[in-house]
Design an enzyme around this catalytic site. Structure first.
Site, PDB file in Angstrom:
ATOM      1  N   TYR A 199      45.692  57.707  -3.101  1.00 38.80           N
ATOM      2  CA  TYR A 199      44.637  56.466  -3.292  1.00 38.80           C
ATOM      3  C   TYR A 199      45.562  55.425  -4.150  1.00 38.80           C
ATOM      4  O   TYR A 199      45.417  54.129  -3.823  1.00 38.80           O
ATOM      5  CB  TYR A 199      43.458  57.127  -4.026  1.00 38.80           C
ATOM      6  CG  TYR A 199      42.280  55.857  -3.981  1.00 38.80           C
ATOM      7  CD1 TYR A 199      41.505  55.760  -3.003  1.00 38.80           C
ATOM      8  CD2 TYR A 199      42.034  55.387  -5.713  1.00 38.80           C
ATOM      9  CE1 TYR A 199      40.535  54.696  -3.182  1.00 38.80           C
ATOM     10  CE2 TYR A 199      41.023  54.441  -5.535  1.00 38.80           C
ATOM     11  CZ  TYR A 199      40.316  54.168  -4.262  1.00 38.80           C
ATOM     12  OH  TYR A 199      39.144  53.107  -4.742  1.00 38.80           O
ATOM     13  N   LYS A 207      46.211  51.554  -3.193  1.00 35.26           N
ATOM     14  CA  LYS A 207      45.898  50.122  -3.933  1.00 35.26           C
ATOM     15  C   LYS A 207      46.738  49.515  -4.381  1.00 35.26           C
ATOM     16  O   LYS A 207      46.535  48.386  -4.469  1.00 35.26           O
ATOM     17  CB  LYS A 207      44.640  50.541  -4.862  1.00 35.26           C
ATOM     18  CG  LYS A 207      43.295  51.302  -4.363  1.00 35.26           C
ATOM     19  CD  LYS A 207      42.727  50.502  -3.093  1.00 35.26           C
ATOM     20  CE  LYS A 207      41.424  51.050  -2.551  1.00 35.26           C
ATOM     21  NZ  LYS A 207      40.750  50.415  -1.620  1.00 35.26           N
TER      22      LYS A 207
HETATM   23  P1  NAP Z   1      31.868  54.518   0.073  1.00 29.68           P
HETATM   24  O1  NAP Z   1      30.411  54.545  -0.407  1.00 29.68           O
HETATM   25  O2  NAP Z   1      32.622  55.700   0.536  1.00 29.68           O
HETATM   26  O3  NAP Z   1      31.818  53.501   1.483  1.00 29.68           O
HETATM   27  C1  NAP Z   1      32.774  53.351   2.266  1.00 29.68           C
HETATM   28  C2  NAP Z   1      32.518  52.870   3.485  1.00 29.68           C
HETATM   29  O4  NAP Z   1      33.529  52.913   4.447  1.00 29.68           O
HETATM   30  C3  NAP Z   1      31.591  54.069   4.350  1.00 29.68           C
HETATM   31  O5  NAP Z   1      30.518  53.455   4.996  1.00 29.68           O
HETATM   32  C4  NAP Z   1      32.588  54.720   5.111  1.00 29.68           C
HETATM   33  O6  NAP Z   1      32.055  55.217   6.477  1.00 29.68           O
HETATM   34  C5  NAP Z   1      33.285  53.261   5.953  1.00 29.68           C
HETATM   35  N1  NAP Z   1      34.707  53.830   6.311  1.00 29.68           N
HETATM   36  C6  NAP Z   1      35.422  54.804   5.765  1.00 29.68           C
HETATM   37  N2  NAP Z   1      36.590  55.208   6.763  1.00 29.68           N
HETATM   38  C7  NAP Z   1      36.616  53.966   7.715  1.00 29.68           C
HETATM   39  C8  NAP Z   1      37.189  53.509   8.819  1.00 29.68           C
HETATM   40  N3  NAP Z   1      38.193  54.339   9.222  1.00 29.68           N
HETATM   41  N4  NAP Z   1      36.757  52.426   9.387  1.00 29.68           N
HETATM   42  C9  NAP Z   1      35.607  51.835   9.256  1.00 29.68           C
HETATM   43  N5  NAP Z   1      34.739  52.221   8.117  1.00 29.68           N
HETATM   44  C10 NAP Z   1      35.157  53.149   7.394  1.00 29.68           C
HETATM   45  O7  NAP Z   1      32.681  53.628  -0.611  1.00 29.68           O
HETATM   46  P2  NAP Z   1      32.573  52.375  -1.989  1.00 29.68           P
HETATM   47  O8  NAP Z   1      32.410  53.183  -2.999  1.00 29.68           O
HETATM   48  O9  NAP Z   1      31.391  51.624  -1.547  1.00 29.68           O
HETATM   49  O10 NAP Z   1      33.760  51.614  -1.972  1.00 29.68           O
HETATM   50  C11 NAP Z   1      34.463  50.823  -1.255  1.00 29.68           C
HETATM   51  C12 NAP Z   1      35.741  50.040  -1.130  1.00 29.68           C
HETATM   52  O11 NAP Z   1      35.942  49.857  -2.883  1.00 29.68           O
HETATM   53  C13 NAP Z   1      36.922  51.035  -1.089  1.00 29.68           C
HETATM   54  O12 NAP Z   1      37.938  50.549  -0.408  1.00 29.68           O
HETATM   55  C14 NAP Z   1      37.440  51.647  -2.237  1.00 29.68           C
HETATM   56  O13 NAP Z   1      38.438  52.311  -2.351  1.00 29.68           O
HETATM   57  C15 NAP Z   1      36.899  50.313  -3.366  1.00 29.68           C
HETATM   58  N6  NAP Z   1      36.640  50.757  -4.681  1.00 29.68           N
HETATM   59  C16 NAP Z   1      35.412  51.489  -4.875  1.00 29.68           C
HETATM   60  C17 NAP Z   1      35.448  51.899  -6.388  1.00 29.68           C
HETATM   61  C18 NAP Z   1      33.969  52.767  -6.719  1.00 29.68           C
HETATM   62  O14 NAP Z   1      34.008  52.854  -7.776  1.00 29.68           O
HETATM   63  N7  NAP Z   1      33.217  52.972  -5.849  1.00 29.68           N
HETATM   64  C19 NAP Z   1      36.295  51.353  -7.393  1.00 29.68           C
HETATM   65  C20 NAP Z   1      37.534  50.914  -7.072  1.00 29.68           C
HETATM   66  C21 NAP Z   1      37.662  50.512  -5.438  1.00 29.68           C
HETATM   67  P3  NAP Z   1      31.524  56.899   6.477  1.00 29.68           P
HETATM   68  O15 NAP Z   1      30.566  56.854   5.519  1.00 29.68           O
HETATM   69  O16 NAP Z   1      31.097  56.855   8.015  1.00 29.68           O
HETATM   70  O17 NAP Z   1      32.622  57.601   6.138  1.00 29.68           O
END
Ligand code: NAP
Length: 246
Positions: free
Chosen positions: A154, A158
């Site tokens: 990861y 990033k």
């Molecule tokens: P999340 O709740 O896991 O949601 C991610 C979404 O992306 C899910 O709906 C997932 O679908 C979809 N997805 C996964 N693989 C995919 C693909 N190949 N094609 C299209 N869609 C896909 O994640 P989140 O926490 O909201 O995070 C969103 C972004 O912010 C990510 O890039 C993450 O790295 C970044 N981020 C998050 C945090 C945090 O604390 N949450 C911190 C830093 C950065 P499925 O559910 O069907 O798998």
């Protein structure tokens, strides 16, 4: 309405930060394309936006598949006529310490978080170059600047997103395309709900605001960077992390 009539594709918009961003963009007047893997999640986000009086369509897309991404651009243009903003939000984790990480875990995360962002951005930039305008926004993370225990794959993605953001800002500025990233701290979403409560409490304590972020905190950052208020901002990584890293 800061995004009135802008056409915005948001990947991974079925839940979490992507869902909050889709709703925020719609509330700011954007025509939103909710792009995600899961049918039910896509429908739920589109329905929620429409119930709030916003404009949205849903599309099933796997960001790692070139054919899916091409179809996403074609459908967006067929229905809305342009691609003004892309938020490369889709991302996954598959955590393990270096000594235990499998090739599959490495490949999965590289495929979605790095190749997916590359593929979507390349197809979007092709359209935006023709338009001579566009905004690409990438999901980074504090892990992309500081690393994190158990997240070799990861962190690599990033870090790569930060590098691609700055590279594309340099390459695409001449076509009036801005490229920025948002680096969230620890945000309560389905992704982080998988983490042990002990780790979440440590992250909360590390924030100088003594809090975890909400998906809406990140959505607000994306909305600002997508808007014309940010017309002179490109190549930047905006930290939204409650002061976890200062
Ligand atoms: P999340 O709740 O896991 O949601 C991610 C979404 O992306 C899910 O709906 C997932 O679908 C979809 N997805 C996964 N693989 C995919 C693909 N190949 N094609 C299209 N869609 C896909 O994640 P989140 O926490 O909201 O995070 C969103 C972004 O912010 C990510 O890039 C993450 O790295 C970044 N981020 C998050 C945090 C945090 O604390 N949450 C911190 C830093 C950065 P499925 O559910 O069907 O798998």
């Amino acid at each position: 309405m800061r995004l009135k009539d802008k056409v915005a594709i948001i990947t991974g918009a079925g839940r979490g930060i992507g869902e909050a961003t889709a709703k925020k963009f719609a509330s700011e007047g954007a025509k939103v394309v909710v792009a995600d893997l899961n049918h039910e999640d896509v429908d739920q986000t589109v329905t929620a936006i429409k119930e709030l009086g916003g404009e949205a369509i849903g599309t099933l897309v796997n960001v790692t598949k070139r054919a899916d991404v091409k179809a996403l651009m074609e459908r967006t243009i067929a229905i809305y006529g342009s691609v003004d903003v892309v938020v490369n939000n889709a991302g996954i984790t598959a955590d393990a310490q270096l000594l235990k990480m499998t090739d599959e875990q490495w490949d999965q995360v590289i495929d979605v978080n790095l190749k997916g962002v590359f593929t979507v951005s390349q197809e979007a930039a092709t359209v935006m170059k023709e338009q001579n305008s566009g905004v690409i926004l990438n999901a980074s993370s504090i892990v992309g600047s500081f690393g994190n225990f158990g997240q070799t794959n990861y962190a690599a993605t990033k870090w790569g997103v930060n590098g691609m953001t700055k590279t594309w800002a340099k390459e695409l500025g001449r076509y009036n395309i801005r490229v920025n990233a948002v680096a969230p701290g620890f945000i309560l979403t389905p992704m982080t709900e998988k983490m042990p409560e002990k780790v979440l409490n440590i992250m909360k304590e590390k924030s100088v605001l003594n809090d975890l972020g909400s998906p809406e905190d990140i959505a607000n950052g994306y909305a600002f960077l997508a808007s014309d208020e940010a017309r002179f901002i490109t190549g930047t990584i905006l930290s939204i992390d409650g002061g976890v890293v200062i």
